[in-house]
Each structure stands twice: as C-alpha cells, then as structure tokens.
Design an enzyme around this catalytic site. Sequence first.
Site, mmCIF file in Angstrom:
data_model
loop_
_atom_site.group_PDB
_atom_site.id
_atom_site.type_symbol
_atom_site.label_atom_id
_atom_site.label_comp_id
_atom_site.label_asym_id
_atom_site.label_seq_id
_atom_site.Cartn_x
_atom_site.Cartn_y
_atom_site.Cartn_z
ATOM 1 N N ASN A 87 -64.832 -33.747 -45.696
ATOM 2 C CA ASN A 87 -63.821 -32.758 -45.322
ATOM 3 C C ASN A 87 -62.890 -33.346 -44.266
ATOM 4 O O ASN A 87 -63.070 -34.476 -43.824
ATOM 5 C CB ASN A 87 -64.483 -31.481 -44.772
ATOM 6 C CG ASN A 87 -65.127 -30.643 -45.851
ATOM 7 O OD1 ASN A 87 -64.604 -30.499 -46.948
ATOM 8 N ND2 ASN A 87 -66.286 -30.083 -45.553
ATOM 9 N N HIS A 104 -63.521 -25.515 -53.566
ATOM 10 C CA HIS A 104 -62.513 -26.583 -53.660
ATOM 11 C C HIS A 104 -61.720 -26.489 -54.967
ATOM 12 O O HIS A 104 -61.366 -27.505 -55.567
ATOM 13 C CB HIS A 104 -63.173 -27.960 -53.543
ATOM 14 C CG HIS A 104 -63.850 -28.195 -52.235
ATOM 15 N ND1 HIS A 104 -63.181 -28.662 -51.120
ATOM 16 C CD2 HIS A 104 -65.133 -28.011 -51.837
ATOM 17 C CE1 HIS A 104 -64.020 -28.769 -50.102
ATOM 18 N NE2 HIS A 104 -65.208 -28.365 -50.510
#
Length: 484
Positions: free
Chosen positions: A128, A55
């Site tokens: 997510n 990320h």
Amino acid sequence: MTNKKRLTTSWGAPVGDNQNSQTAGQRGPTLIQDVHLLEKLAHFNRERVPERVVHAKGAGAHGYFEVTNDLAKYTKAAFLSKVGKRTPLFVRFSTVAGELGSADTVRDPRGFAVKFYTEEGNYDLVGNNTPVFFIRDAIKFPDFIHTQKRDPQTHLKNPTAVWDFWSLSPESLHQVTILMSDRGIPATLRHMHGFGSHTFKWVNENGKGVWVKYHFKTEQGIKNMDVGLAAKLAGEHPDYHTEDLFNAIENGDFPAWKLYVQIMPIEEADTYRWDPFDVTKVWSQKDYPLIEVGRMVLNRNPENYFAEVEQATFSPGNFVPGIEASPDKMLQGRLFAYSDAHRYRVGANHNQLPINRPKAEVNNYQRDGQMRFDNNGGKAVYYEPNSFSGPKEMPSANVTPFNVAGQAGNYNYHHDDHYTQAGDLYRLMSEEERERLAANIVNAMKPVAKEEIKLRQIRHFYKADPEYGTRVAKGLGLTVPQNV
C-alpha cells in the site's frame, strides 16, 4: 484501400451477416440456430469478470526496475544480483474500499502492487501507500472490509460500522491517523510513496537470512490534495488519478521511485521493542536505516485496460528464491487469500494470461480448468514422480529452515501498545497538519449513530496524545471520558 481482414466467429469461421439476425421469414421469430447471434450475446453477458472484492478501482503501467546497489550479501534473488541489472515490471495502483466505478480522490489507502517479471519467475510485492495496516491478523480481514463496504439494508456506506470496528480494534489507530491526515488523499498516484508494509525474509547464497521491509520513495515528491478539491473532483472528474498517470506517461514524463529496504538481523526479532511482524507497527529508521536497492520507472501505458489492468493478478505468495515469508499473521493469511480470489474472479489459469504470464519458462503438472488456452501440457507426462523425464524439483529452491516452537493455539501478538507510534506520528505533524487531521476525523465521525462509539474512539486518540483526543472531542461537542 479496402480492409482485407474478414470478420469471424471466435472459432475462426467467417461471418456472413453481422447486421441482421436469422429469423423465420422477414417478420418471423429469431432462430436459435443463429449461433453467431447466440455467441455474441452470450459473450457480451460475460464481458465483465467479477470485480475485485477490495482494490476494485485501479490504474496500471509497465516499466522496469534497475538495481543501483549490490545487496547480494543479503539475498540471492537473481533480479537483484548486480548493479545495472534491469527487470521488466507492471504496477497497479488502486483505492481499497470503493467499487470499480468509484472516484479516485476519496480518502482511502492506495494499493501499490508491483509484478517483477524475473528470470526465476514472477515476484509480486503487493503493498500500500502506507507502511502499516488497520489490523494485524488475517482472521479479522473479512470483518474489517465489511465495515468499508455497503450496509446490507440501506446499501449505503456506514460510518457507524467503520468507527465501531476501529474503536473496538485499537491496533487500527496508527493507520487511522495516517488515513485521516493529509496523506489520506494523494494529489496523484505519482506523488505518493509505496510500501511492502509486511516484514519479509531475504536469504543469501549461504542460506543466511535477514528480516526486511520495503520502501518505495517517490522521486516526484509527496503531494497531497485538499479535501475540498478532492470532493469537487470526485463529482466532476472521478477518474482524475487514472487520467493523470496515463497522460504523464503518454507525454514522456515517466514517474519513478527509489526502492529502499530496512534490514534486521534474524536474532534481533526476539528482542526488538516492537514485534517486527506486527503490520500495525513500523521499525524506527534510527534503529534500521534505509538502504538503497534500486530504481523503478514507469514508461509504458497499457494497450488495453481490461487485458492488462483488470486481469492483472497479484499475490504476496509469488516469491522467487532469495525472498521468503515471515511469521507476520496478516501476511500469512494473504499468502492464501489473494491467489484464491484470483482463481474465483479470473479463473484457475489466471497466471497464463499475457499480463500475468512469467517471462521464465513454466513447467508443472497442473492441467485442465476453465480458460486453459495453451496446449494444456500436450501429450507430456502429467504426474510426478515419473519415469519419463518430466520436470523435477530443485532442492536449492527450498525455503530456508526456521525454528518453530510452542503449543498450537490462538495467540495475540506479545505487544499491545497501540498508542505510542500513533502519538509519535501526531507529534511529528505541524500545528496546521494537526488541525486538518482533527477536522477530517470530526467530519468523518459526525454521522456515527452511537455516542458511545465516538467516546470509545476518543479514548484511543487521547491515549496516543492528550491533545489529539481533546481536539477531536471538542470538534464533536463532547468531553474526553474520565476513565481514559
């Protein structure tokens, strides 16, 4: 009007010359006593904290969450306590596999991390844009992420490693099907749903618990991006999603999501047709319908990207009373791994940074560590228990008891059907969506070096749905193996 602000060192002393370093004469070597020069260079060398292992590339915004439905019978969490209550929050969206400078429009899951600044402390919901994940046990996470990163010899992305791992980890099939579908590349960060993905526990004032899953539904509607346009933007405008989010908020077009939950009674976890703690599976909304909770609105851009987006730290272990962990093995590993990553990347005192600092008062006995920039507890008592009126625990904040039974060992989940839900998802797609799904998979698998890896993965597709496997096999110029 002259600028009256004086330039100073980091310790506040005025700087006499910021254009010329101190030297031994006009042509002499630079003097080590020029501490202003040394400080500038040393700080510059350290301006980049290590990027996130996963990320790394992300965009963020501030906003608020407003409760629209009273669910106090399920949870005692104060920020969910009454209709109309608003809680400030910060959201970070991200891609998973790429580096800090990677393109926004690649085919990749998107991180959807929300930090609620509640009166009982920060609550982080770190999910997510998909309701499931590739693996279901944290022990496999380092290996999985290694396949998404660069080959140690070529320093290139390695499709062979990606598909080798997936083909040997059939639990990944559900997430792979989502990733390779149209939803694998959202049109913008505003036009995608968000999910807590894991199962969590809610507990009410009476200590009664339920299992819960979170669903953020975009009010902008779902929009996805054509693969050709995505590839074009990746080269010409790699920050497309970041810019779109910033501009939308700057122009007053505030993106919003409705938060819903699925609620499962505690006792039904033992009898449900899927293991409710397996993050590679979803709960049927026919079995557990969506219940509205509230509305999230993003209405303010960061003032400084580094201070707010890059230094923001999230952990699924940041709970508040009324919200607790479940036995989800992937979640259990993340409870440790996320905060540990922040201690390495940002420092032991990362929660004191303004973007991470709770709005609630913080009282504890943690002291020292790098970048401790408050008064470090001053002269107050620094141990517990103590006789000097230091902060004391609140038994009411304890985790509610839960049953644990069995012998310690290495266990798999009870259910190993990795094909039904992936097949159901495939059959829900239109003919055009199935064609694009198969084409995306074929294009991704063509570079795979070993045919046995392709055939192994085709078997998984075929078990999910014969048409699914046959389409992929045909696209790769292969036939479905006989022993499926």
